[in-house]
Structures are given as C-alpha cells and as structure tokens.
Design a protein around this motif. Structure first.
Motif, PDB file in Angstrom:
ATOM      1  N   THR A 106     -26.185   1.310   9.732  1.00  9.20           N
ATOM      2  CA  THR A 106     -26.414   2.227  10.856  1.00  9.20           C
ATOM      3  C   THR A 106     -27.549   1.770  11.766  1.00  9.20           C
ATOM      4  N   GLY A 107     -28.431   0.911  11.254  1.00  6.64           N
ATOM      5  CA  GLY A 107     -29.569   0.484  12.062  1.00  6.64           C
ATOM      6  C   GLY A 107     -30.679   1.515  12.132  1.00  6.64           C
ATOM      7  N   LYS A 108     -30.560   2.590  11.340  1.00  4.75           N
ATOM      8  CA  LYS A 108     -31.553   3.667  11.377  1.00  4.75           C
ATOM      9  C   LYS A 108     -32.646   3.440  10.329  1.00  4.75           C
ATOM     10  N   VAL A 109     -33.808   4.049  10.582  1.00  6.48           N
ATOM     11  CA  VAL A 109     -34.942   3.952   9.662  1.00  6.48           C
ATOM     12  C   VAL A 109     -35.196   5.331   9.067  1.00  6.48           C
ATOM     13  N   SER A 110     -35.334   5.406   7.743  1.00 10.62           N
ATOM     14  CA  SER A 110     -35.596   6.681   7.080  1.00 10.62           C
ATOM     15  C   SER A 110     -37.041   7.111   7.315  1.00 10.62           C
ATOM     16  N   ASN A 111     -37.311   8.388   7.036  1.00  8.77           N
ATOM     17  CA  ASN A 111     -38.682   8.876   7.187  1.00  8.77           C
ATOM     18  C   ASN A 111     -39.633   8.152   6.226  1.00  8.77           C
ATOM     19  N   ARG A 112     -39.140   7.823   5.045  1.00  3.75           N
ATOM     20  CA  ARG A 112     -39.962   7.064   4.101  1.00  3.75           C
ATOM     21  C   ARG A 112     -40.319   5.696   4.679  1.00  3.75           C
ATOM     22  N   GLY A 113     -39.327   5.065   5.305  1.00  4.70           N
ATOM     23  CA  GLY A 113     -39.565   3.770   5.934  1.00  4.70           C
ATOM     24  C   GLY A 113     -40.566   3.872   7.062  1.00  4.70           C
ATOM     25  N   ARG A 114     -40.505   4.959   7.836  1.00  2.26           N
ATOM     26  CA  ARG A 114     -41.455   5.152   8.930  1.00  2.26           C
ATOM     27  C   ARG A 114     -42.867   5.379   8.398  1.00  2.26           C
ATOM     28  N   LEU A 115     -42.985   6.145   7.310  1.00  2.00           N
ATOM     29  CA  LEU A 115     -44.303   6.387   6.717  1.00  2.00           C
ATOM     30  C   LEU A 115     -44.940   5.080   6.227  1.00  2.00           C
ATOM     31  N   VAL A 116     -44.168   4.298   5.497  1.00  2.00           N
ATOM     32  CA  VAL A 116     -44.692   3.040   4.958  1.00  2.00           C
ATOM     33  C   VAL A 116     -45.021   2.072   6.089  1.00  2.00           C
ATOM     34  N   SER A 117     -44.150   2.002   7.091  1.00  2.00           N
ATOM     35  CA  SER A 117     -44.394   1.108   8.226  1.00  2.00           C
ATOM     36  C   SER A 117     -45.642   1.525   8.987  1.00  2.00           C
ATOM     37  N   GLY A 118     -45.789   2.827   9.199  1.00  2.00           N
ATOM     38  CA  GLY A 118     -46.974   3.318   9.907  1.00  2.00           C
ATOM     39  C   GLY A 118     -48.248   3.043   9.138  1.00  2.00           C
ATOM     40  N   PHE A 119     -48.197   3.248   7.817  1.00  2.00           N
ATOM     41  CA  PHE A 119     -49.391   2.980   6.999  1.00  2.00           C
ATOM     42  C   PHE A 119     -49.742   1.495   7.042  1.00  2.00           C
ATOM     43  N   GLN A 187     -51.629   6.614  11.079  1.00  2.00           N
ATOM     44  CA  GLN A 187     -50.428   6.008  11.658  1.00  2.00           C
ATOM     45  C   GLN A 187     -49.166   6.347  10.877  1.00  2.00           C
ATOM     46  N   ALA A 188     -49.294   6.499   9.568  1.00  2.00           N
ATOM     47  CA  ALA A 188     -48.136   6.918   8.772  1.00  2.00           C
ATOM     48  C   ALA A 188     -47.631   8.276   9.262  1.00  2.00           C
ATOM     49  N   VAL A 189     -48.568   9.192   9.471  1.00  2.00           N
ATOM     50  CA  VAL A 189     -48.206  10.536   9.940  1.00  2.00           C
ATOM     51  C   VAL A 189     -47.748  10.502  11.387  1.00  2.00           C
ATOM     52  N   MET A 190     -48.479   9.776  12.232  1.00  2.00           N
ATOM     53  CA  MET A 190     -48.214   9.810  13.667  1.00  2.00           C
ATOM     54  C   MET A 190     -46.843   9.255  14.040  1.00  2.00           C
ATOM     55  N   PHE A 191     -46.482   8.081  13.523  1.00  2.00           N
ATOM     56  CA  PHE A 191     -45.195   7.487  13.887  1.00  2.00           C
ATOM     57  C   PHE A 191     -44.029   8.335  13.381  1.00  2.00           C
ATOM     58  N   THR A 192     -44.173   8.862  12.178  1.00  2.00           N
ATOM     59  CA  THR A 192     -43.117   9.701  11.619  1.00  2.00           C
ATOM     60  C   THR A 192     -42.974  10.995  12.413  1.00  2.00           C
ATOM     61  N   LYS A 194     -43.986  11.607  15.542  1.00  2.00           N
ATOM     62  CA  LYS A 194     -43.550  11.363  16.935  1.00  2.00           C
ATOM     63  C   LYS A 194     -42.037  11.232  17.006  1.00  2.00           C
ATOM     64  N   ASN A 195     -41.458  10.474  16.097  1.00  2.00           N
ATOM     65  CA  ASN A 195     -40.001  10.343  16.081  1.00  2.00           C
ATOM     66  C   ASN A 195     -39.333  11.683  15.817  1.00  2.00           C
ATOM     67  N   SER A 220     -44.712  15.479  22.784  1.00  2.00           N
ATOM     68  CA  SER A 220     -44.420  14.889  21.469  1.00  2.00           C
ATOM     69  C   SER A 220     -45.629  14.133  20.926  1.00  2.00           C
ATOM     70  N   GLY A 221     -46.275  13.351  21.785  1.00  2.00           N
ATOM     71  CA  GLY A 221     -47.443  12.586  21.364  1.00  2.00           C
ATOM     72  C   GLY A 221     -48.612  13.467  20.971  1.00  2.00           C
ATOM     73  N   PHE A 222     -48.816  14.544  21.736  1.00  2.00           N
ATOM     74  CA  PHE A 222     -49.909  15.478  21.439  1.00  2.00           C
ATOM     75  C   PHE A 222     -49.697  16.132  20.074  1.00  2.00           C
ATOM     76  N   LEU A 223     -48.496  16.615  19.830  1.00  2.00           N
ATOM     77  CA  LEU A 223     -48.198  17.265  18.552  1.00  2.00           C
ATOM     78  C   LEU A 223     -48.305  16.278  17.387  1.00  2.00           C
ATOM     79  N   ALA A 224     -47.840  15.053  17.599  1.00  2.00           N
ATOM     80  CA  ALA A 224     -47.895  14.047  16.538  1.00  2.00           C
ATOM     81  C   ALA A 224     -49.326  13.644  16.207  1.00  2.00           C
ATOM     82  N   GLY A 225     -50.223  13.777  17.194  1.00  2.00           N
ATOM     83  CA  GLY A 225     -51.607  13.365  16.994  1.00  2.00           C
ATOM     84  C   GLY A 225     -52.523  14.420  16.413  1.00  2.00           C
ATOM     85  N   THR A 226     -51.991  15.621  16.125  1.00  2.00           N
ATOM     86  CA  THR A 226     -52.858  16.702  15.652  1.00  2.00           C
ATOM     87  C   THR A 226     -53.116  16.690  14.143  1.00  2.00           C
ATOM     88  N   ALA A 227     -52.188  16.183  13.357  1.00  2.00           N
ATOM     89  CA  ALA A 227     -52.319  16.267  11.890  1.00  2.00           C
ATOM     90  C   ALA A 227     -53.373  15.321  11.339  1.00  2.00           C
TER      91      ALA A 227
END
Length: 313
Positions: A106-119, A187-192, A194-195, A220-227
């Motif tokens: 599918t070419g898609k990235v899971s949330n776990r993949g986004r967390l690890v990539s962001g970290f 970054q783990a939190v932010m990238f996940t 934001k998407n 989207s960016g503002f909300l992703a940057g709050t946690a």
C-alpha cells in the motif's frame, strides 16, 4: 485497469526526502525570525534561581528596560542557523526512516512506524545539530547588561571558541542526554500527531495531491506541537541548566549529569521547577510548528501536485 494501476502507483509514490529537507529549512528560517523573543524569555526564566522575574510579561519588560529591545533577539544568528539545519535534517531523516517502515503493497506507514521514525529523527538532530548550537545560544542569552564589551562571549564564533578552549570540544555537547530524550520524544509525538490531524481534520493523505491552505497547516501543526512540552519539560530544564553551567574556580560543575541535575533541582527548588519555562515553551513551540508546517506544506504540496500528479500549478 491501466488507470487503476496508475492511480495506485501515484498513491505509493512519496515526496523524496530532499524535498522534505528543503521545505523544513525554509520553514525554520521563518519560524526563527518570528519567535526568537519568546525563546530568550524562556531561557531567562529557566536560569532564574532567585526569582528575579515574576513571569513572562515581567521578564520581557525587564529585558527591554535594562538591555534594550534588541536583547530579545540575542542569539538569533545561532538560533536561525540551528533551526534551519535542524529542520533540514529532521524532515529529511524522518522521510528516510519512514521509507523503511512503508508497507510494500500500500505504500502506507503505520503509526508505530511514524513514532519510531520521529524518535530516530529527533535523536539524530539532537546529537548532530541541536546540542552544540543550543549550548552557544544559551550561553549568549544568559549574559545580562547593556555593555557588550563587558560580556564574556562576544558573539557565536567567539563563544564556541571560548567553550572549546576552556571546557574542551565536549563542552559543546553539554546536556546531550536530556536533549536526545527531549527531541526524540518531541518528534515521535509531533510527526505522528501532525499526520493524524491532517487526516482527521482535512482528509489529507500524503501523495493524494491535495494542497492544504496555510491556515489548515497552521492548525494541524499547532495542535501537533502542544503535547511535547508537557512530556519533556524536565528534560528541557535540565538541558538548559547543563548547557549554561561553566566550571568554577576549582574546575568543578554543579550538575554532574542528567539524573544528578534532576535530583538536585528537585531537592533544592521543588518538583515545579522541573517544568519552569513551560508557558513560554507553549507560547513558542506550537506557534513555531504552525509557522514551520504552513511553509513546509506549501513547498511539499506544490511538488506533490507538479511532479507526482503532473497537474498544472
């Protein structure tokens, strides 16, 4: 059949890492110029151990009254350079890491993949760029007064040279451990996030050719940057203390490392001190992410529409 295959191929095509890097660098320049005063105030509050400043407003007005309005942009050169390089590395490396976690069908990235990539992207930027630049920035920002000739550090280059001469090259990596933990978690939190917000709020999926309006990207960016600031407050305070300290007359340091610093601050100043500067961080990071993503999404969106979907701009 051919049309379906073409659509599927496009959906699996992603924006190349170098374009993500370019979009991040442009967003970093704009963010730095807009938000430097808040970063100066945050640093001053985190270094205030005797209650000189009564809050954000009082700190800002005190700096302006005693040092002039330009003092709010102290450290802008290393800050802007650091943000530009940081976002270039962050966005590019995150895209490369995510490519390793893509589903082959599918070419898609899971949330776990986004967390690890962001970290991973956060750890890389912390070690390669963030730590040495923030050491210089914080040393410059903590200098007080109206007479630059009395300052120990005359500028970014002089500051870096002085640190290396007095503390060795490792002095530029003071506070590396809490910086790694802070940036990796952020970054783990932010990238996940934001998407997730792009999909939830605007039904925007990477590779679909849809270009978000700047205001949509900002939300989207503002909300992703709050946690991040809530989760990483202690790491940020400890990072600042470790970076700001220099050796005493006997060659000793007050804080021996990340864990020792956390224990010392807790024992001497209470647990609340570990979240000192949280409000200015919340005033800087979410708006900063809003500004950065508004720029970055426009750049990547135009690329996506022009080169992936071959549509006229």
């Amino acid at each position: 059949m051919v049309a379906a295959a073409t659509t599927e191929s496009r959906n699996q095509t992603s924006i190349p890492p170098y374009m993500k890097a370019v979009s991040g660098s442009l967003g970093g320049v704009v963010e730095a110029c807009c938000l430097q005063p808040i970063d100066v105030i945050k640093t001053r509050l985190q270094l205030d151990r005797i209650g000189t400043y009564k809050g954000i407003g009082h700190c800002g007005s005190t700096v302006i009254r005693t040092e002039g309005v330009r003092a709010l942009w102290k450290g802008l050169t290393p800050f802007a350079t650091h943000l530009t390089l940081k976002y270039t590395l962050r966005m590019g490396s995150n895209a490369m890491f995510q490519s390793a976690f893509k589903d082959s069908e599918t070419g898609k990235v899971s949330n776990r993949g986004r967390l690890v990539s962001g970290f991973g992207a956060g750890v890389l930027e912390a070690l390669a760029i963030v730590t040495p630049f923030e050491v210089v920035k914080i040393r410059l920002q903590q200098q007080k007064g109206l007479s630059p000739e009395l300052f120990k550090y005359k500028g970014p280059i002089h500051c870096a040279r002085t640190i290396v001469r007095e503390e060795s090259i490792l002095g530029l990596w003071s506070g590396a451990a809490p910086t790694v933990m802070r940036n990796g978690t952020n970054q783990a939190v932010m990238f996940t996030a934001k998407n997730a917000f792009d999909v939830l709020l605007w039904n925007k999926h990477e590779g679909d050719g849809k270009i978000l309006q700047p205001w949509q990207s900002m939300i989207s960016g503002f909300l992703a940057g709050t946690a991040g600031p809530f989760c990483t407050g202690p790491f940020d305070v400890v990072k600042t203390r470790l970076m700001a300290q220099s050796r005493d007359s006997e060659g000793g340091l007050k804080y021996k490392g990340m864990v020792h610093a956390i224990r010392t601050i807790y024992a001497e100043e209470g647990i609340v001190a570990l979240w000192r500067g949280l409000l200015p961080r919340l005033m800087r990071i979410p708006p900063g992410q809003a500004i950065m993503w508004a720029v970055a999404d426009q750049v990547t969106g135009l690329y996506e529409k022009r080169y992936i979907h071959s549509a006229p701009l």
